[in-house]
Design a protein around this motif. Sequence first.
Motif: not given
Length: 221
Positions: A195-199
């Motif tokens: 997963k990318t650009n996660q909070p």
Amino acid sequence: MNKIINTMSKFFKLVCFLLVGFSIQAQDAAKAKSLLDEVTTKVKTYENIVIEFKYALSNPKENINQESKGNVTLKNNLYNLNFMGVTKIFDGKKVYTIVPEDEEISISKYDENDDSAVTPSKMLTFFNSGYKYSWDILQNIKGRKIQYVKLIPISSKDQRKEILLGIDVQTKNIYNLIETGKNGTRTTLTVNSFKTNQPISKNHFTFTESKYPNYYINRLD
């Protein structure tokens, strides 16, 4: 005279065969390097990466078979790794290794000039130098096309015989890594979730000593 002509003819055919072979190898190496460059470029576009993975180690001669799962969060060169019950955090300056089973924490400095230092963040780009490349097989794994690139360590001191890097053709993300040692040990790292650009919390890469009041802290530097 005919024997000489025949011998020369065979010699030139052999030379042509070798040249064609070398040309194909060069093309394969260039194609492999191009795909790896695409992977590196793609990785640099992400703000952060969260990976869940499976790790497997086997050596039939030693009757060794081990499997474990883990996860790692990456942001630039920062990381937070959880693997085999141990948490490892790098905040950009120091590495914190937290071992709950022993209630012990080791703190050490990270030398950014030490090219031999292996960090989780380098696992997605380690292949950029130190290897010979070749194009390997294409596999269909659960509907995904995985192209393998074979890496051969250049250094004769390297204890690894070869590495197969599986790359998702569509996403250009790494799917798995299969490492074979000269002693027959085979290590496989498979990405179960990418997963990318996660909070993520702003303190995700920060070590807070107050959370571990009863731990022994070993300051190595």
